[in-house]
Design a protein around this motif. Structure first.
Motif, mmCIF file in Angstrom:
data_model
loop_
_atom_site.group_PDB
_atom_site.id
_atom_site.type_symbol
_atom_site.label_atom_id
_atom_site.label_comp_id
_atom_site.label_asym_id
_atom_site.label_seq_id
_atom_site.Cartn_x
_atom_site.Cartn_y
_atom_site.Cartn_z
ATOM 1 N N PRO A 112 0.808 -1.227 0.000
ATOM 2 C CA PRO A 112 0.000 0.000 0.000
ATOM 3 C C PRO A 112 0.837 1.272 0.000
ATOM 4 O O PRO A 112 2.005 1.275 0.411
ATOM 5 C CB PRO A 112 -0.798 -0.109 1.310
ATOM 6 C CG PRO A 112 -0.766 -1.548 1.674
ATOM 7 C CD PRO A 112 0.531 -2.074 1.167
ATOM 8 N N GLY A 113 0.210 2.367 -0.431
ATOM 9 C CA GLY A 113 0.826 3.677 -0.290
ATOM 10 C C GLY A 113 0.808 4.109 1.164
ATOM 11 O O GLY A 113 0.031 3.597 1.973
ATOM 12 N N CYS A 114 1.667 5.057 1.508
ATOM 13 C CA CYS A 114 1.789 5.467 2.909
ATOM 14 C C CYS A 114 0.508 6.104 3.438
ATOM 15 O O CYS A 114 0.020 5.753 4.520
ATOM 16 C CB CYS A 114 2.984 6.391 3.095
ATOM 17 S SG CYS A 114 3.007 7.828 1.995
ATOM 18 N N HIS A 115 -0.073 7.064 2.674
ATOM 19 C CA HIS A 115 -1.323 7.688 3.102
ATOM 20 C C HIS A 115 -2.432 6.642 3.202
ATOM 21 O O HIS A 115 -3.225 6.649 4.155
ATOM 22 C CB HIS A 115 -1.757 8.767 2.105
ATOM 23 C CG HIS A 115 -0.774 9.874 1.913
ATOM 24 N ND1 HIS A 115 -0.560 10.851 2.864
ATOM 25 C CD2 HIS A 115 0.045 10.162 0.881
ATOM 26 C CE1 HIS A 115 0.348 11.703 2.409
ATOM 27 N NE2 HIS A 115 0.729 11.302 1.225
ATOM 28 N N ALA A 116 -2.475 5.755 2.224
ATOM 29 C CA ALA A 116 -3.520 4.732 2.201
ATOM 30 C C ALA A 116 -3.391 3.787 3.385
ATOM 31 O O ALA A 116 -4.396 3.378 3.975
ATOM 32 C CB ALA A 116 -3.461 3.957 0.889
#
Length: 317
Positions: A112-116
């Motif tokens: 996953p992406g960091c914000h996600a």
């Protein structure tokens, strides 16, 4: 087991190398910088590896995948390219009780992406427990270090003249002002929301670390839960997780400005969740290291699961 980082000189690739070179249970394959553009050598090493980490931009990751012809080579990708692709497994073990099993048996895992990661950890359990309606108009805000922008942004912050930019680098700077951040599709899919959240991130003048906050109005939630109900749901959901900690409500009530410092999880694979506010208005906040649980730490965690190793190997300091 042999592992290879394709894109080993990028921000995430360097962090993965830093973590893996301390270990003696995996053989870290590499290509010297002078030969990094040799296509035949790259293909050879990729297909020799048991696991390949793709630490590349989206299109480059898609192209790299076509070079892997060995059916036994498994892939962990850190780009946005495959995160919502049903043929890939989402690399967030804490998502559900079955997610670890899926990661363990997967040939293709998209981290996953960091914000996600922070958003899904904060919101997914509330949807699963029936507290947050799937059609709730979710808003989300994120404060993050500049390392998340990659080499170009890092160079801008570390070599740019602040005086020439009238302090623009020392102040938080909102971005994705068209509300089209590339993490939005996975934020919607893996929380099972009907609509994408209104998401506004801000990059700040520190290297790494982040806090993602989601405000909730309890009268619009199912059964109008109070602060304790929301906290209890999150605490129960993550009670057996090594890397996700829900801060006790008593500690959250006395929280100060410095206690929600975005950098306090730096250097770890931890994610800390805070439940703040009151029975009418609640903020769920998730803090993590965008270079740890938000990228390289998550990659190593998934690799450990895929290889049948202790999940925290090389991650617990």
């Amino acid at each position: 087991m042999k592992v290879f980082v394709d894109g080993q000189y990028g921000t995430t690739g360097l962090k993965i190398h830093e973590r893996l070179k301390q270990r003696n249970d995996v053989e870290l394959l590499s290509i010297s910088e002078e030969h990094k553009k040799d296509p035949e050598l790259r293909i050879q090493v990729m297909n020799e590896a048991d696991i390949v980490f793709l630490c590349l931009p989206d299109q480059a990751a898609r192209e790299a995948l076509t070079l892997i012809t060995n059916p036994d080579t498994r892939v962990i990708d850190s780009s946005t390219a495959f995160r919502t692709d049903d043929a890939w497994t989402y690399g967030l073990p804490e998502l559900s009780p079955l997610q670890r099993e899926e990661i363990a048996g997967a040939a293709r895992v998209s981290v996953p992406g960091c914000h996600a990661t922070a958003f899904v950890l904060a919101i997914h359990p509330l949807v699963q427990r029936g507290i947050l309606p799937q059609d709730y108009p979710v808003c989300c805000h994120s404060l993050t270090g500049y390392s998340g922008g990659g080499k170009a942004l890092i160079e801008q912050y570390e070599t740019g003249s602040v005086s020439d930019k009238k302090d623009s680098l020392t102040s938080p700077r909102h971005y994705s002002l068209n509300l089209d951040h590339k993490h939005l599709p996975e934020m919607k899919k893996f929380t099972e929301l009907e609509f994408q959240p209104v998401f506004l991130p801000a990059v700040c003048h520190f290297y790494n670390g982040m806090v993602v906050t989601v405000p909730l109005v309890t009268r619009l939630l199912n059964q109008q839960p109070g602060l304790q109900d929301i906290h209890a749901a999150l605490t129960d959901y993550y009670k057996n997780e090594a890397f996700v900690r829900v801060i006790p409500l008593d500690a959250s009530k006395g929280i100060s400005q410095s206690d929600l410092d975005p950098t306090l999880c730096n250097g770890t694979n931890d994610a800390e969740i805070f439940v703040l506010g009151n029975d009418d208005q609640v903020i769920v906040a998730c803090r993590l290291d965008n270079l740890g649980k938000g990228s390289s730490g998550a990659v190593i965690q998934c690799m450990n699961i895929m290889l049948g190793l202790d999940e925290g190997l090389g991650l617990i300091l």
